[in-house]
Design an enzyme around this catalytic site. Structure first.
Site, mmCIF file in Angstrom:
data_model
loop_
_atom_site.group_PDB
_atom_site.id
_atom_site.type_symbol
_atom_site.label_atom_id
_atom_site.label_comp_id
_atom_site.label_asym_id
_atom_site.label_seq_id
_atom_site.Cartn_x
_atom_site.Cartn_y
_atom_site.Cartn_z
ATOM 1 N N LEU A 113 0.874 -1.164 0.000
ATOM 2 C CA LEU A 113 0.000 0.000 0.000
ATOM 3 C C LEU A 113 0.913 1.216 0.000
ATOM 4 O O LEU A 113 1.947 1.209 0.675
ATOM 5 C CB LEU A 113 -0.890 0.030 1.243
ATOM 6 C CG LEU A 113 -2.112 -0.885 1.285
ATOM 7 C CD1 LEU A 113 -2.760 -0.820 2.661
ATOM 8 C CD2 LEU A 113 -3.122 -0.507 0.213
ATOM 9 N N ASP A 114 0.557 2.259 -0.752
ATOM 10 C CA ASP A 114 1.427 3.434 -0.734
ATOM 11 C C ASP A 114 1.367 4.104 0.647
ATOM 12 O O ASP A 114 0.520 3.787 1.476
ATOM 13 C CB ASP A 114 1.068 4.405 -1.858
ATOM 14 C CG ASP A 114 -0.287 5.074 -1.687
ATOM 15 O OD1 ASP A 114 -0.525 5.661 -0.625
ATOM 16 O OD2 ASP A 114 -1.110 5.000 -2.625
ATOM 17 N N MET A 115 2.272 5.022 0.870
ATOM 18 C CA MET A 115 2.458 5.593 2.206
ATOM 19 C C MET A 115 1.179 6.239 2.735
ATOM 20 O O MET A 115 0.896 6.189 3.938
ATOM 21 C CB MET A 115 3.592 6.621 2.184
ATOM 22 C CG MET A 115 3.927 7.194 3.559
ATOM 23 S SD MET A 115 5.406 8.226 3.567
ATOM 24 C CE MET A 115 4.792 9.690 2.730
ATOM 25 N N TYR A 116 0.384 6.823 1.865
ATOM 26 C CA TYR A 116 -0.784 7.579 2.312
ATOM 27 C C TYR A 116 -2.042 6.712 2.387
ATOM 28 O O TYR A 116 -3.075 7.170 2.885
ATOM 29 C CB TYR A 116 -1.018 8.766 1.382
ATOM 30 C CG TYR A 116 0.175 9.692 1.335
ATOM 31 C CD1 TYR A 116 0.496 10.504 2.419
ATOM 32 C CD2 TYR A 116 1.011 9.714 0.223
ATOM 33 C CE1 TYR A 116 1.610 11.343 2.387
ATOM 34 C CE2 TYR A 116 2.126 10.537 0.187
ATOM 35 C CZ TYR A 116 2.421 11.344 1.269
ATOM 36 O OH TYR A 116 3.534 12.149 1.252
ATOM 37 N N SER A 117 -1.972 5.471 1.901
ATOM 38 C CA SER A 117 -3.127 4.577 1.954
ATOM 39 C C SER A 117 -3.130 3.785 3.257
ATOM 40 O O SER A 117 -2.093 3.578 3.887
ATOM 41 C CB SER A 117 -3.108 3.625 0.754
ATOM 42 O OG SER A 117 -3.223 4.353 -0.456
#
Length: 244
Positions: A113-117
């Site tokens: 998951l990307d950092m902001y998800s």
């Protein structure tokens, strides 16, 4: 028979050994070898065909590794602000660090998951399990709840389900449903990097919150952000049974 007993009698490929030690998935272990980070009995190895046994001394980045005696399958509810990697050269918080107090084994994430998800990430030290879940042919569903900055047009779900090409990359979801004017549910099969955000941005729609709430048959349910739990034996079996 325990895995380490088998390794004493049989030679296995170095990348498989590293994966079974819980260092990384088998594919990632191959890259670790190619990068010259692995030594066998004091000699740096960069060839993928090398075979070893548990009697060999194997190090990664100078640290000795051994076969894990217990296979772990862990579900983490990743908060925003954490990256999915074994380490981060930029000094950002790493999702795996959230598991260190609870688990002594070296665990690595299956998928990202990307950092902001936010939401579900599975961690394991079982290289074969990780490889099966991560393979593009697995067809394993991942479900996301997305809150947007603008209202989502009624035409968006059909467009995303049919597929859209952006910067020469084709994006296509399995299903998309508008829950509220600024809230949608999306199911992906083969998720590309930042796929949902990229498709929304292409339609001038910003993403306020993106949460993965389901991986195959496993649901996030009431697991709180930052918390983790072991998958049950039945859940692991059901996940593997879902793979095509």
């Amino acid at each position: 028979m325990p895995a380490n007993r088998n390794a004493e009698k049989e030679k296995i490929r170095l990348q498989a050994y590293i994966a079974h030690c819980g260092v990384a998935s088998r594919r990632a272990s191959e890259q670790i070898i190619l990068d010259g980070r692995v030594a066998v009995n004091g000699k740096v190895i960069t060839e993928l065909g090398t075979k070893v046994t548990d009697e060999d001394e194997i190090t990664v980045d100078g640290k000795k590794i051994k076969l894990e005696s217990k296979k772990r399958y862990v579900l983490l509810n990743k908060p925003a602000g954490f990256v999915c990697s074994s380490s981060d050269e930029k000094g950002r918080a790493v999702a795996a660090d959230l598991l260190k107090e609870k688990y002594s084994e070296r665990l690595y994430n299956v998928g990202r998951l990307d950092m902001y998800s936010k939401g579900m990430i599975i961690f394991t030290n079982d290289g074969d399990f990780a490889a099966k879940l991560s393979h593009p042919s697995s067809q394993l569903e991942k479900e996301y709840i997305v809150e947007t900055s603008q209202e989502v047009p009624n035409t968006f779900p059909q467009m995303f389900e049919k597929g859209i090409r952006i910067d020469n990359v084709f994006y296509k979801c399995k299903s998309c449903k508008i829950l509220k004017p600024r809230k949608i549910k999306i199911v992906l099969i083969e998720g590309k990097n930042r796929e949902i955000r990229t498709v929304l941005e292409s339609q001038n729609i910003g993403t306020k919150s993106l949460v993965r709430v389901r991986i195959g048959c496993i649901k996030l349910d009431d697991l709180k952000p930052g918390d983790s739990r072991d998958l049950t034996t039945k859940e692991v079996e059901n996940l593997l049974n879902e793979l095509s």
